[in-house]
Design a protein around this motif. Structure first.
Motif, PDB file in Angstrom:
ATOM      1  N   VAL A 193       0.860  -1.184   0.000  1.00 26.32           N
ATOM      2  CA  VAL A 193       0.000   0.000   0.000  1.00 26.32           C
ATOM      3  C   VAL A 193       0.898   1.237   0.000  1.00 26.32           C
ATOM      4  N   THR A 194       0.608   2.215  -0.857  1.00 27.40           N
ATOM      5  CA  THR A 194       1.380   3.470  -0.842  1.00 27.40           C
ATOM      6  C   THR A 194       0.440   4.652  -0.631  1.00 27.40           C
ATOM      7  N   LEU A 195       0.753   5.470   0.325  1.00 29.07           N
ATOM      8  CA  LEU A 195       0.022   6.725   0.506  1.00 29.07           C
ATOM      9  C   LEU A 195       0.856   7.811  -0.156  1.00 29.07           C
ATOM     10  N   VAL A 196       0.313   8.396  -1.174  1.00 28.06           N
ATOM     11  CA  VAL A 196       1.060   9.412  -1.930  1.00 28.06           C
ATOM     12  C   VAL A 196       0.706  10.790  -1.388  1.00 28.06           C
ATOM     13  N   GLY A 197       1.762  11.592  -1.166  1.00 31.26           N
ATOM     14  CA  GLY A 197       1.537  12.988  -0.773  1.00 31.26           C
ATOM     15  C   GLY A 197       0.986  13.158   0.628  1.00 31.26           C
ATOM     16  N   VAL A 198       1.683  12.548   1.593  1.00 26.36           N
ATOM     17  CA  VAL A 198       1.298  12.729   3.002  1.00 26.36           C
ATOM     18  C   VAL A 198       2.150  13.874   3.562  1.00 26.36           C
ATOM     19  N   ALA A 199       1.604  14.624   4.481  1.00 30.45           N
ATOM     20  CA  ALA A 199       2.379  15.725   5.078  1.00 30.45           C
ATOM     21  C   ALA A 199       3.627  15.176   5.751  1.00 30.45           C
ATOM     22  N   ASP A 200       4.762  15.860   5.516  1.00 30.44           N
ATOM     23  CA  ASP A 200       6.034  15.417   6.094  1.00 30.44           C
ATOM     24  C   ASP A 200       6.252  16.137   7.424  1.00 30.44           C
ATOM     25  N   LYS A 201       5.595  15.640   8.474  1.00 31.66           N
ATOM     26  CA  LYS A 201       5.750  16.291   9.782  1.00 31.66           C
ATOM     27  C   LYS A 201       5.702  15.233  10.893  1.00 31.66           C
ATOM     28  N   PRO A 202       6.231  15.569  12.065  1.00 31.42           N
ATOM     29  CA  PRO A 202       6.269  14.579  13.147  1.00 31.42           C
ATOM     30  C   PRO A 202       4.869  14.062  13.477  1.00 31.42           C
ATOM     31  N   GLY A 203       4.779  12.778  13.775  1.00 35.26           N
ATOM     32  CA  GLY A 203       3.508  12.200  14.217  1.00 35.26           C
ATOM     33  C   GLY A 203       2.689  11.592  13.102  1.00 35.26           C
ATOM     34  N   VAL A 204       3.047  11.857  11.827  1.00 31.18           N
ATOM     35  CA  VAL A 204       2.217  11.344  10.741  1.00 31.18           C
ATOM     36  C   VAL A 204       2.325   9.824  10.609  1.00 31.18           C
ATOM     37  N   ALA A 205       3.582   9.316  10.682  1.00 31.95           N
ATOM     38  CA  ALA A 205       3.752   7.859  10.568  1.00 31.95           C
ATOM     39  C   ALA A 205       2.959   7.166  11.670  1.00 31.95           C
ATOM     40  N   ALA A 206       3.044   7.700  12.871  1.00 32.18           N
ATOM     41  CA  ALA A 206       2.300   7.100  13.985  1.00 32.18           C
ATOM     42  C   ALA A 206       0.810   7.143  13.696  1.00 32.18           C
ATOM     43  N   ALA A 207       0.348   8.245  13.115  1.00 31.96           N
ATOM     44  CA  ALA A 207      -1.088   8.379  12.836  1.00 31.96           C
ATOM     45  C   ALA A 207      -1.549   7.371  11.780  1.00 31.96           C
ATOM     46  N   ILE A 208      -0.678   7.098  10.805  1.00 36.26           N
ATOM     47  CA  ILE A 208      -1.056   6.126   9.775  1.00 36.26           C
ATOM     48  C   ILE A 208      -1.243   4.748  10.409  1.00 36.26           C
ATOM     49  N   PHE A 209      -0.286   4.378  11.271  1.00 41.32           N
ATOM     50  CA  PHE A 209      -0.268   3.000  11.743  1.00 41.32           C
ATOM     51  C   PHE A 209      -1.100   2.743  13.001  1.00 41.32           C
ATOM     52  N   GLU A 210      -1.504   3.798  13.665  1.00 42.39           N
ATOM     53  CA  GLU A 210      -2.229   3.611  14.934  1.00 42.39           C
ATOM     54  C   GLU A 210      -3.469   2.706  14.813  1.00 42.39           C
ATOM     55  N   PRO A 211      -4.358   2.952  13.852  1.00 42.46           N
ATOM     56  CA  PRO A 211      -5.567   2.109  13.797  1.00 42.46           C
ATOM     57  C   PRO A 211      -5.271   0.643  13.479  1.00 42.46           C
ATOM     58  N   PHE A 212      -4.109   0.362  12.869  1.00 44.16           N
ATOM     59  CA  PHE A 212      -3.816  -1.029  12.505  1.00 44.16           C
ATOM     60  C   PHE A 212      -3.595  -1.880  13.739  1.00 44.16           C
ATOM     61  N   GLU A 213      -2.893  -1.311  14.696  1.00 47.46           N
ATOM     62  CA  GLU A 213      -2.600  -2.071  15.898  1.00 47.46           C
ATOM     63  C   GLU A 213      -3.898  -2.487  16.589  1.00 47.46           C
ATOM     64  N   LYS A 214      -4.817  -1.522  16.698  1.00 51.67           N
ATOM     65  CA  LYS A 214      -6.099  -1.805  17.361  1.00 51.67           C
ATOM     66  C   LYS A 214      -6.892  -2.863  16.610  1.00 51.67           C
ATOM     67  N   ASN A 215      -6.678  -2.951  15.289  1.00 54.91           N
ATOM     68  CA  ASN A 215      -7.445  -3.889  14.480  1.00 54.91           C
ATOM     69  C   ASN A 215      -6.672  -5.154  14.125  1.00 54.91           C
ATOM     70  N   ASN A 216      -5.573  -5.377  14.872  1.00 51.42           N
ATOM     71  CA  ASN A 216      -4.811  -6.605  14.677  1.00 51.42           C
ATOM     72  C   ASN A 216      -4.249  -6.784  13.278  1.00 51.42           C
ATOM     73  N   ILE A 217      -3.866  -5.686  12.646  1.00 47.32           N
ATOM     74  CA  ILE A 217      -3.265  -5.777  11.320  1.00 47.32           C
ATOM     75  C   ILE A 217      -1.766  -5.572  11.465  1.00 47.32           C
ATOM     76  N   ASN A 218      -1.017  -6.561  10.975  1.00 45.64           N
ATOM     77  CA  ASN A 218       0.428  -6.507  11.108  1.00 45.64           C
ATOM     78  C   ASN A 218       1.083  -5.801   9.939  1.00 45.64           C
ATOM     79  N   ILE A 219       1.914  -4.819  10.226  1.00 49.52           N
ATOM     80  CA  ILE A 219       2.664  -4.141   9.170  1.00 49.52           C
ATOM     81  C   ILE A 219       4.029  -4.808   9.092  1.00 49.52           C
ATOM     82  N   ASP A 220       4.464  -5.105   7.886  1.00 46.09           N
ATOM     83  CA  ASP A 220       5.758  -5.772   7.773  1.00 46.09           C
ATOM     84  C   ASP A 220       6.824  -4.785   7.298  1.00 46.09           C
ATOM     85  N   MET A 221       6.875  -4.512   5.986  1.00 46.11           N
ATOM     86  CA  MET A 221       7.922  -3.636   5.468  1.00 46.11           C
ATOM     87  C   MET A 221       7.407  -2.198   5.412  1.00 46.11           C
ATOM     88  N   VAL A 222       8.266  -1.233   5.671  1.00 46.37           N
ATOM     89  CA  VAL A 222       7.859   0.174   5.578  1.00 46.37           C
ATOM     90  C   VAL A 222       8.948   0.969   4.864  1.00 46.37           C
TER      91      VAL A 222
END
Ligand code: ADP
Ligand code: ASP
Ligand code: MG
Length: 404
Positions: free
Chosen positions: A264-293
């Motif tokens: 999955v690629t998100l194109v054109g995300v704001a380059d600022k602190p906290g964005v990566a965490a915001a992308i991945f936060e809901p995955f943890e709650k939903n038991n979705i494992n992220i492998d490569m980043v």
């Protein structure tokens, strides 16, 4: 006299003739004076057929009932095998997991074994009987049937080796042992004589179907050497053993691949602190494992592209979660691709050999194989590539790392 656990996989008991062949192997090992405990899987294809039936009722088929259903394949094979052994004039009996019992943690469809009551079987084998235990299944403390995850008869065998303190744990299958890669995609795959628990765990987690990953983990934790061997020959197979007992001559021990991922690629995300965490936060709650980043540096310093992989079966859920989260992320678009595969080189020899990454990437580059994402650990390097390049990549790396 030795006490052995012999596990026979679905490929080895796929027909009545094969069951009779397995009964003869067991008879021979028994006549050598050994105490024998057998673990048997369902006949080839049976568990998949049962799973399909449940899917045709519901994709969310109740997991407790699914365990009752899926475990039934092993009831058939264990009784057929016991009957075939008896027919050869050897005392034998089958046991279902709940009859012993094999007590599990109750985590339906992927349970761990907590304990096995050994008394009844110890009596039986000391009276020269062959005990045949249905693999893949157990029972929870709530008295519900549980299963140990797909390929879970391997875990049954390791658990029996542990609780019965057997002298060996032998996994009989349809190939010579653990090979340098999957022989079904590369004819030059060679048998590995010894492989460490750690390497085997990487190999099987990264796609080598020959051993169930959780079973390798259990053998590692309990330091139970496992011998993988063929039902078709008496040759020694592969021993999975502690790393300290292996002398590493090669950088890479084996190559694995899997086609279970989606990118999955998100194109054109704001380059600022906290964005990566915001992308991945809901995955943890939903038991979705992220492998490569991979995060691509923004050219204008404001926007960036973030690429990651999830399991293919989680792709739909992942896209939904991201779309829901877009108010905050404010990306320009999402691209996804599930025609990708992950190819990995594995070897404890890598630790002491620099330059492996370059060697791998340049070999793939020369063959025009594009690398879409990368992940590494101390003893493995994985790359994500287009799915139709899988076989070419495996063959290229097999040659490059002198495994041919
Ligand atoms: P069983 O029915 O005995 O449990 P599996 O089908 O689970 O057997 O595992 C054996 C299969 O694993 C082989 O037929 C082979 O195609 C596949 N395989 C994939 N990678 C490897 C590898 N590195 N070494 C050996 N077999 C492998
Ligand atoms: N029959 C089960 C499966 O197909 C367990 C096994 O084969 O090890 O997953
Ligand atoms: Mg298997």
């Amino acid at each position: 006299m030795k006490r052995l656990v012999l596990k026979f996989g679905g490929t080895s008991v796929g027909s009545i003739e094969k069951i009779q062949k397995v009964a003869n192997i067991i008879k021979k090992r028994h006549e050598e004076g050994n105490e024998i405990i057998v673990i048997v899987s369902a006949m080839f294809g049976v568990t998949n057929d049962l799973k399909k039936k449940s899917n045709s009722i519901s994709k969310n088929f109740d997991s407790k009932e699914l365990d009752v259903l899926l475990s039934s394949g092993e009831q058939i094979s264990s009784s057929l095998l016991s009957g075939a052994i008896i027919d050869l004039g050897v005392k034998a009996r089958s046991w279902m997991g709940w009859q012993l019992p094999i007590l599990t943690d109750g985590n339906h469809t992927s349970s761990q074994v907590i304990n096995i009551k050994t008394e009844e079987i110890l009596n039986f084998i000391s009276g020269r009987g062959v005990a045949v235990i249905a693999g893949f299944q157990g029972v929870s403390s709530n008295n519900r049937i549980t299963t140990l995850g797909r390929g879970g008869s391997d875990l049954s065998a390791v658990a029996v080796a542990k609780f019965f303190e057997t002298d060996s744990c032998e996994i009989y299958t349809d190939v010579e042992g653990v090979l340098t890669t999957d022989p079904s995609i590369h004819e030059k795959a060679k048998k590995i004589d010894k492989i460490s628990y750690e390497e085997m765990l990487e190999m099987s987690s990264l796609g080598a179907k020959v051993m169930q990953p959780i079973s390798v983990q259990a053998s590692m934790i309990n330091d139970i050497p496992v011998h993988v061997r063929s039902v078709f020959s008496e040759k020694a197979g592969t021993t999975i053993i502690s790393q300290s007992e292996i002398d590493y001559k090669k950088v890479v021990t084996g190559i694995a691949y899997s086609k279970n991922d989606a990118k999955v690629t998100l194109v054109g995300v704001a380059d600022k602190p906290g964005v990566a965490a915001a992308i991945f936060e809901p995955f943890e709650k939903n038991n979705i494992n992220i492998d490569m980043v991979i995060q691509t540096a923004a050219s204008n310093g404001k926007k960036t592209d973030v690429t990651f992989t999830v399991k293919r079966e989680d792709l739909f859920k992942t896209l939904k979660l991201i779309e829901k989260n877009n108010q905050y992320l404010n990306y320009q678009k999402i691209i996804h691709d599930d025609k990708v595969s992950k190819v990995s080189i594995i070897g404890a020899g890598m630790i002491s050999h620099p330059g492996v990454v370059y060697k791998m990437f340049s070999a793939l580059g020369r063959e025009q194989i594009n690398i879409l994402a990368i992940s590494t650990s101390e003893i493995k390097i994985s790359v994500l590539i287009q799915e139709d390049m899988t076989q070419k990549a495996v063959k290229t790396l097999h040659k490059k790392f002198e495994l041919d």
